[in-house]
Structures are given as C-alpha cells and as structure tokens.
Design an enzyme around this catalytic site. Sequence first.
Site, PDB file in Angstrom:
ATOM      1  CB  CYS A  56      -0.931  -0.027   1.212  1.00  8.83           C
ATOM      2  SG  CYS A  56      -1.747   1.547   1.555  1.00  8.83           S
ATOM      3  CB  CYS A  59       0.735   1.475   4.221  1.00  7.27           C
ATOM      4  SG  CYS A  59      -0.988   0.918   4.219  1.00  7.27           S
TER       5      CYS A  59
END
Length: 419
Positions: A56, A59
């Site tokens: 991600c 993230c």
Amino acid sequence: MCGVLLLLLLLIVCIVWWPMMIRCHEGKVLELDESNFDSAISSFDFIFVDFYAPWCAHCNRLSPELDKAAPILSGLKTPVVIAKIDADKYSRIASKYKIDGFPTLKVFMHGVPTDYNGPRKSDKLVLYLRKFVAPDVTVVESDSGITEFVEAAGTFFPIFIGFGLDESAISNLAIKYKKNAWFAVAKDFSENMMALYDFDKAPALLALHPNFNEQSIFYGPFEDNFLEEFIQQSLLPLTLPMTGDNLKLLKDDKRKIVLTIVEDETDYESKGLIKLLRAAASANRDFVFAYVGYNQWKDFAEAFEVGRKTTLPKMVVWDGNEVFFSVIDSESIDREDQGSQITLFLERYREGKVIEKALGASFVGYLSSLVGMRTVYILVFLVAVMFLIATIGKEESSDASTSVADNRETARLHADKED
C-alpha cells in the site's frame, strides 16, 4: 502439578519479558503479529495501531511519520505507544477488527478500540493523540492557568472554557466530544480575562477556534440539551475552508452545508466575501458555511458543475453526500452588495426555490475515502462480474437464436428436397 508449574513459569516469563520488550522498543514503533497483538493491547493503556499492507503506497508514506511521532508520544506523562501490524498477512486480526482498507488506524484505550480519522503528519498526529490521554475537563484557577491551558491546547482543535461553571456541568459532554475539542472550567478569573474574551457576565461557556481567530459565547440555559447544541454547532469554525481533512470533519456534522465556490480563496475579494459569510454563519447556525477556491481544489469544485467559464463566486447548498441544491436566480454572487445577496440566497433556499442535482464524477473520490479502497475494489469487481455474466448471457442467447434459425433452414431445405 506440572500444569500449575507451567502456568507459573509462563506468568514469570510474561512479567519479566514484556516490560523488557517495552523498554527495548521505547520511542520506536512496535511491530505486532498474531503472537503478541492481544498482549500489547492489554498491556498498554493507550496504544495507536496502524493496520497496514506492505504493497500500500499510502501505508508506505505514513510509516516515516509514525517513526517521527513515536518518541514524542512515548515521552508524554501518560505515554501513547505506536504500533503496526501487517493486516494483509495476519488476516485473522484484520477480520476481528473489520479492516477493509489500508491503512486503517485505531486507538486502543484500555483495550477498547476507537477509529482514528485525524491527521497523519507527525506533528499534527502528536497533537491529536495527546487529547486521548488528557483529562476530560481541565480545572484552572487563575488567569495564568487559563492562558497556559489555551497555549498548551494549540490551534488544531476548538477550545471550550466554562467561566464560573462547575466541572460537572460539562463533564458528560466533554467525554462525548473528547476526540473533537479541549474542555476546561475556570474557577477564578479577573475582569481583564473577561474583557480579553469579550464577555460581560458569568456563568458563560466560551468557544474558541484559535486557528481561525474566531470565538463565540453561550450564556445558557446550561441544561444538557442546550449545551450540547451549542457545542455541536461550535465544533467547526463559522466558515470552513474545504480541504481533505476538513471534509472528514463534516462527516460527523448533520447540518447542510452552504458552500461558496470562489476563483481563488487567497485573493483580496474572496477574503472580503468570506468575512460576510462569517457574519451570515453566526446568524444561521443551523447550517455549516464552507468555501473552496477553484484554483485550490479544482476536482472538488467541478463536482458542483463549476468550470472555467462558470461565473464565480457561486453558492450552493450541499447535503454532504450525493445531492446539492441550486437556488433559483441566486447561484452567482455579484461584486456589489454581496451581504444582501447572501441573505436572499438563504431566504430563497428556505422557501424551497431550489433545483435538486446529483454531485458530479468527483464524488467517486469522496466515496472511496469513506468506505476504504478495498471495498471500492470489491464493488468494481462485482460490477465487472455482473457485466461479464450479462455479456455471456447475451452471447448464449444469440447462439441459441442462431441455432434455432439454422435448424429451421435445414428443415425447410429437407422439405423442399422431398417435394
């Protein structure tokens, strides 16, 4: 007997090993997995958990911000521990806490999780998380105590100070809105402090928005329902600039939004209009007043049928979801007597002289921010599957029709041959 000894040994290991682990990771982000997640949640009074996935991009951008915030938060009088877990890998944990997008952030307070929808930059994240470990209501007993409280609270959250109010008068509401504001009661204060905050009698509840240089006063009645209405309507400033973070704040507010779209919110004319909107907002607390510059957030503005050739400023009323309302003969605001035009816009809206419209394509981005990207991917996948099934069904139907036609033609030729 062996079982008792084993349990005793396990208990000793936990008592010795876990504090060592805490000291070892003090000031750093804890990496959790299925073996230590429950222990961490039960061992720390306040723990902020990042449920992430290695692939991600959001993230990966968040990770260094958490690294910066961790040592500051661990050094508080009541520390907040920052931890993270690969929720894509440890699916049992992800399922237990209903993680449907990455990153998902939660604060566990004495083991009880609550969603975190605040800022993600390290400095603002620290300010936000400080609130979780602060007293529900701070009691101050002097002018200097009031000043110190306001300075320590910072400018990110609204501040409520009850002058001459008992702590019990606002304690329940302070607990309810702890994530959104700072609360204090002043037991002793001077006339100079009253003059500074421009109120002339007590008891009174002061609402401050330091970041917007705004304040308002509530003189009662101090029953819960009236107090809560004032607090709810004062959580947002009188005029709210539209940003990604502020868009999230609107999710918790049930009022309709009077949205003004200007060419550029930083130019002189726009600032003058915003002052007029602030005055209108003060007299119409049943609305949230917001503004956005086309130059600052083009995609958002275009969702309300605004383009390069649109006459700006333009005003609409938005329900905060998929619908907005154009007020007939009051969409655009001329340069002359703008205050009267704002008043007329509100009057015509209340009279129902509106055209209901659906928000534009940019709403897709807003939707994804609410439900999480994983859910969006699932929805897209389901739509694709339905489309594929429909396509196959049409092809099979077409093939069947062709087959029937071929059979009829064969039968006709056979009959002609027999004749």
